[in-house]
Design a protein around this motif. Structure first.
Motif, PDB file in Angstrom:
ATOM      1  N   ASN A  97      41.787  42.689  22.792  1.00  0.00           N
ATOM      2  CA  ASN A  97      42.109  43.411  21.656  1.00  0.00           C
ATOM      3  C   ASN A  97      41.087  43.865  20.996  1.00  0.00           C
ATOM      4  O   ASN A  97      41.068  45.021  20.252  1.00  0.00           O
ATOM      5  N   PHE A  98      39.950  43.261  20.426  1.00  0.00           N
ATOM      6  CA  PHE A  98      38.974  43.472  19.550  1.00  0.00           C
ATOM      7  C   PHE A  98      38.052  44.750  20.247  1.00  0.00           C
ATOM      8  O   PHE A  98      37.617  45.280  19.462  1.00  0.00           O
ATOM      9  N   VAL A 125      43.526  45.293  16.364  1.00  0.00           N
ATOM     10  CA  VAL A 125      43.444  43.823  15.845  1.00  0.00           C
ATOM     11  C   VAL A 125      44.134  44.091  14.400  1.00  0.00           C
ATOM     12  O   VAL A 125      44.825  43.302  13.689  1.00  0.00           O
ATOM     13  N   THR A 126      43.483  45.126  13.504  1.00  0.00           N
ATOM     14  CA  THR A 126      44.172  45.331  12.155  1.00  0.00           C
ATOM     15  C   THR A 126      44.690  46.504  11.931  1.00  0.00           C
ATOM     16  O   THR A 126      44.582  47.532  12.550  1.00  0.00           O
ATOM     17  N   ASN A 162      39.100  35.378  17.178  1.00  0.00           N
ATOM     18  CA  ASN A 162      38.163  36.256  16.929  1.00  0.00           C
ATOM     19  C   ASN A 162      38.109  37.489  17.913  1.00  0.00           C
ATOM     20  O   ASN A 162      37.779  38.735  17.536  1.00  0.00           O
ATOM     21  N   GLY A 178      42.664  38.219  17.757  1.00  0.00           N
ATOM     22  CA  GLY A 178      43.169  38.425  16.399  1.00  0.00           C
ATOM     23  C   GLY A 178      44.541  37.653  15.998  1.00  0.00           C
ATOM     24  O   GLY A 178      44.841  37.551  14.913  1.00  0.00           O
ATOM     25  N   TYR A 237      51.823  41.385  11.101  1.00  0.00           N
ATOM     26  CA  TYR A 237      51.260  40.817   9.740  1.00  0.00           C
ATOM     27  C   TYR A 237      52.091  40.195   8.782  1.00  0.00           C
ATOM     28  O   TYR A 237      51.732  38.968   8.490  1.00  0.00           O
ATOM     29  N   GLU A 247      40.691  40.077   7.952  1.00  0.00           N
ATOM     30  CA  GLU A 247      39.939  40.311   9.195  1.00  0.00           C
ATOM     31  C   GLU A 247      40.504  40.347  10.478  1.00  0.00           C
ATOM     32  O   GLU A 247      40.313  41.085  11.162  1.00  0.00           O
ATOM     33  N   LYS A 248      41.586  39.601  10.487  1.00  0.00           N
ATOM     34  CA  LYS A 248      42.423  39.414  11.661  1.00  0.00           C
ATOM     35  C   LYS A 248      43.855  38.945  11.255  1.00  0.00           C
ATOM     36  O   LYS A 248      44.047  38.127  10.210  1.00  0.00           O
TER      37      LYS A 248
END
Length: 365
Positions: free
Chosen positions: A76-77, A101-102, A168, A171, A330, A351-352
């Motif tokens: 994902n990152f 991720v975001t 990290n 997420g 979210y 951040e995640k």
């Protein structure tokens, strides 16, 4: 018509499924190259599948290889960075879940693809899974009457790759990994009806030694058309993979189980090979899935995107759909963290996503 040249980015479990799907079911596509962060893994994947070129640098692949589409099957990152580079290189993009991720990353990726004039498809295979699609058509034919509730669950005892457990890189936990499927399917069934509220509960029950993310989650979504969606996900369920849905209407009900009825019932004392790896889910009684990739909709979604590229059509599931799914994720983390219903839209900057659950007091005003 000229075959579409595809580069697969990634050499893990999902990349293997995508490669099999292209090879067996999508003759319109030609696999031109593969990328993996580890050069030896990239070469091994290329050798196994007879792919002409392999790379351990995305930049080199994009500069050196004549490809039309990049198929992103990476952690994902990495989604944001690779998508931006591929868009800048003029490549059409199909990307595995979650989109990013975001929400900020998702917005940037969507904008970059629109500016570059390239297609971006959010690879949600449940929107193409044959059993799920037949159930959707039953609804459209009026078989169950007015729908008032949808349920979807996906459960097993945990991912194959370590990066899923590292919040990290991922997420979040099981909600980021598998909850996105149910959420996307709800929106697909409801013709993208807007979600208005989210209530969630989540815990880490089995993998406390491996992750700070949740490995069991329940999410309730209320949509503006009055339908309630319930999505259940787990990395703590023993006995193999489980993927099923329910459609409840005023005049009937429909159940779709992706694996029951399409498997061999087997008992193995020591377990057996599964997608290049041995897993504990194959020890004891298990369901050996026949045509797993086909049942889950992977070939159908990939074929659809290749045809979109060939005929210049908009994908049925876009980056914007992936962004809407992420917003609901979210809200689910925030609901579990704060212990209350969360209204949408919800655009808290973090951040995640999992931070909304792990550190709610530092985020909530």
């Amino acid at each position: 018509m000229k075959r579409v040249k595809v580069a697969i980015l990634g050499a893990g479990f999902i990349a293997d499924i995508h490669l099999e799907s292209y090879t067996r079911f999508v003759p319109e596509a030609e696999i031109a190259a593969v990328y993996a962060r580890n050069a030896d893994r990239a070469k091994a994947f290329a050798d196994k599948h007879r792919i002409a070129r392999h790379f351990s640098s995305v930049d080199e692949l994009l500069q050196s290889t004549d490809v039309d589409v990049v198929d992103i099957c990476l952690p994902n990152f990495m989604h944001r960075e690779v998508t931006l580079k591929a868009a800048a290189a003029g490549k059409h993009i199909i990307i595995e879940k979650p989109l990013a991720v975001t929400l900020e990353e998702a917005d940037e990726m969507i904008a970059a693809c629109e500016a570059a004039g390239v297609k971006l498809m959010y690879a949600e295979e449940l929107c193409f899974a044959p059993k799920y699609e037949r159930a959707r058509k039953l609804v459209e034919e009026g078989a169950v009457g007015q729908v008032y509730m949808l349920k979807q669950s996906e459960k097993h005892s945990g991912p194959h790759s370590d990066w899923f457990y590292d919040i990290n890189q991922s997420g979040g936990g099981v909600l980021m990994d598998m909850g996105c499927h149910g959420i996307a399917w709800f929106r697909w069934m409801l013709k993208n009806s807007r979600a208005v509220s989210v209530t969630a509960s989540m815990k880490t029950v089995l993998h406390k030694h491996r992750t700070r993310g949740e490995d069991n989650s329940i999410v309730i979504i209320e949509f503006e058309n009055g339908v309630t969606g319930v999505v259940e996900n787990s990395w703590a369920k023993q006995g193999g993979m489980d993927d099923r849905s329910e459609i409840h209407g005023l005049d009937g009900v429909a159940y779709a189980d992706l694996f029951t009825g399409n498997s061999v019932l087997a008992y193995s004392k020591n377990g057996y090979g599964y997608a290049m790896e041995k897993t504990d889910t194959t020890i004891g009684w298990s369901f050996c899935i026949f045509e797993e990739a086909f049942n889950q909709g992977y070939p159908q979604e990939l074929k659809h995107f290749i045809e979109c590229v060939q005929h210049n059509r908009e994908p049925l599931v876009t980056g914007k759909d992936g962004r809407d799914v992420l917003e609901i994720i979210y809200a689910a983390y925030a609901s579990a963290g704060q212990g209350k219903k969360i209204m949408l839209p919800f655009n808290e900057k973090v951040e995640k996503p999992v931070d909304l659950w792990l550190h709610p007091t530092s985020i909530t005003k």
